[in-house]
Design a protein around this motif. Structure first.
Motif, PDB file in Angstrom:
ATOM      1  N   ALA A  94       0.825  -1.222   0.000  1.00 43.42           N
ATOM      2  CA  ALA A  94       0.000   0.000   0.000  1.00 43.42           C
ATOM      3  C   ALA A  94       0.850   1.259   0.000  1.00 43.42           C
ATOM      4  N   LEU A  95       2.163   1.097   0.236  1.00 42.93           N
ATOM      5  CA  LEU A  95       3.045   2.266   0.295  1.00 42.93           C
ATOM      6  C   LEU A  95       3.769   2.451  -1.035  1.00 42.93           C
ATOM      7  N   PRO A  96       4.107   3.692  -1.401  1.00 45.96           N
ATOM      8  CA  PRO A  96       4.763   3.937  -2.689  1.00 45.96           C
ATOM      9  C   PRO A  96       6.051   3.119  -2.827  1.00 45.96           C
ATOM     10  N   ALA A 150      -3.827   9.577   4.348  1.00 46.26           N
ATOM     11  CA  ALA A 150      -4.967   8.904   4.997  1.00 46.26           C
ATOM     12  C   ALA A 150      -5.057   7.458   4.522  1.00 46.26           C
ATOM     13  N   ARG A 151      -4.794   7.252   3.216  1.00 42.18           N
ATOM     14  CA  ARG A 151      -4.845   5.880   2.662  1.00 42.18           C
ATOM     15  C   ARG A 151      -3.769   5.007   3.307  1.00 42.18           C
ATOM     16  N   HIS A 152      -2.564   5.577   3.465  1.00 40.64           N
ATOM     17  CA  HIS A 152      -1.470   4.804   4.077  1.00 40.64           C
ATOM     18  C   HIS A 152      -1.790   4.473   5.529  1.00 40.64           C
ATOM     19  N   ARG A 153      -2.321   5.458   6.250  1.00 43.97           N
ATOM     20  CA  ARG A 153      -2.649   5.235   7.670  1.00 43.97           C
ATOM     21  C   ARG A 153      -3.716   4.142   7.806  1.00 43.97           C
ATOM     22  N   LEU A 200      -3.177   2.363  11.448  1.00 40.25           N
ATOM     23  CA  LEU A 200      -2.517   3.190  12.461  1.00 40.25           C
ATOM     24  C   LEU A 200      -3.501   3.716  13.506  1.00 40.25           C
ATOM     25  N   ALA A 201      -4.736   4.010  13.079  1.00 34.44           N
ATOM     26  CA  ALA A 201      -5.711   4.523  14.050  1.00 34.44           C
ATOM     27  C   ALA A 201      -5.958   3.476  15.134  1.00 34.44           C
TER      28      ALA A 201
END
Ligand code: SF4
Ligand code: SF4
Length: 258
Positions: free
Chosen positions: A53-55, A234-237, A242-243
């Motif tokens: 999900a990360l670049p 927000a997409r990465h979190r 992370l929340a």
């Protein structure tokens, strides 16, 4: 392909018997080294998806563990513990605790991209290394690296003004990382640049350092970029949960007696 390099096996799991006889055959000594089996229970089943999900991590699922990335790696040549193939294996298996054992060296990728050119599956291992380093920071396993702090400063300036003013970036980066501005190499570089710099360009650079130039009509672009960056963060979190992690840490802190 599992862990197949002796250097990657935990020393405590290597057993050498000083005195061992099996079926009447003396197998004592170093050559009869055994690997103790172990059970891994702390998988993070979402680890591959989190990195993907990360670049840079998008193509990690293509890896077939040929090892060409590690064989061609600049950093591996000087530090055999730096092993992109192995880390990609751990990520795909969800072995987070094993991965974290190398968290102090994973950020050391120098982005030479030799691995990217060597990879037969277009995994873009360099991107995976960047995504993994980013993941370590986002999850709080490592502090922000200096290269991330530099990227943050660079991005903030582009978003705010639509321009890059190198002197300001360096000043702010040094301030953020607690480095003195007057470093020998920087003073020497400034002297050499000043000797060859056309006068008009020197004046413009001096003015740019004083007044903060902006691209004309940058407001709309700034809003669009800021919105996009916010969406991506927000997409990465969300992908990394992370929340939920923050919530769990709060609940944990609240449950502990003072
Ligand atoms: S880009 Fe990073 S991982 Fe790839 S070969 Fe260079 S140093 Fe190694
Ligand atoms: S070169 Fe590509 S396919 Fe081979 S191990 Fe590295 S990432 Fe995987």
């Amino acid at each position: 392909m599992p862990i197949h390099e002796k250097s990657l096996i935990r020393p405590e799991n290597l057993k050498t018997h000083e005195n061992l006889v099996i079926d009447g055959v003396d197998v004592s000594g170093h050559w009869s080294t055994f690997i103790e089996s172990r059970v891994v229970t702390d998988y993070n089943e979402a680890l591959e998806e989190e990195i993907a999900a990360l670049p840079g991590g998008e193509h990690i699922h293509r890896c077939w563990q040929c090892g060409s990335c590690t064989n061609s790696c600049t950093v591996h040549a000087v530090n055999p513990d730096f092993n992109p193939r192995y880390w990609i294996y751990l990520i795909r298996m969800g072995m987070e605790s094993e991965l974290l054992r190398d968290k102090e060296i994973m950020w050391q990728c120098v982005s030479c991209n030799k691995c990217t050119y060597a990879c037969p599956r277009d995994v873009f291992p360099e991107g995976v290394m960047k995504a993994a380093a980013h993941w370590l920071e986002l999850k709080g396993h490592t502090p922000k690296s200096k290269s991330t702090l530099f990227d943050d400063e660079f991005t903030a300036q582009v978003v705010q003004t639509g321009k890059i003013e190198e002197g300001r970036i360096i000043r702010n980066f040094f301030a953020t990382t607690g480095q003195p501005l007057l470093q020998d190499w920087l003073v020497e570089m400034a002297k050499r640049v000043a000797r060859r710099l056309p006068v008009k360009l020197g004046i413009m650079m001096g003015l740019a350092a004083l007044v903060r130039p902006r691209t004309r009509g940058w407001g709309k672009a700034r809003a669009a970029i800021a919105e996009y960056v916010g969406e991506q963060e927000a997409r990465h979190r969300k992908a990394l949960g992370l929340a939920e992690l923050v919530e769990a840490a709060r609940a944990d802190a609240g449950a502990k007696p003072n």
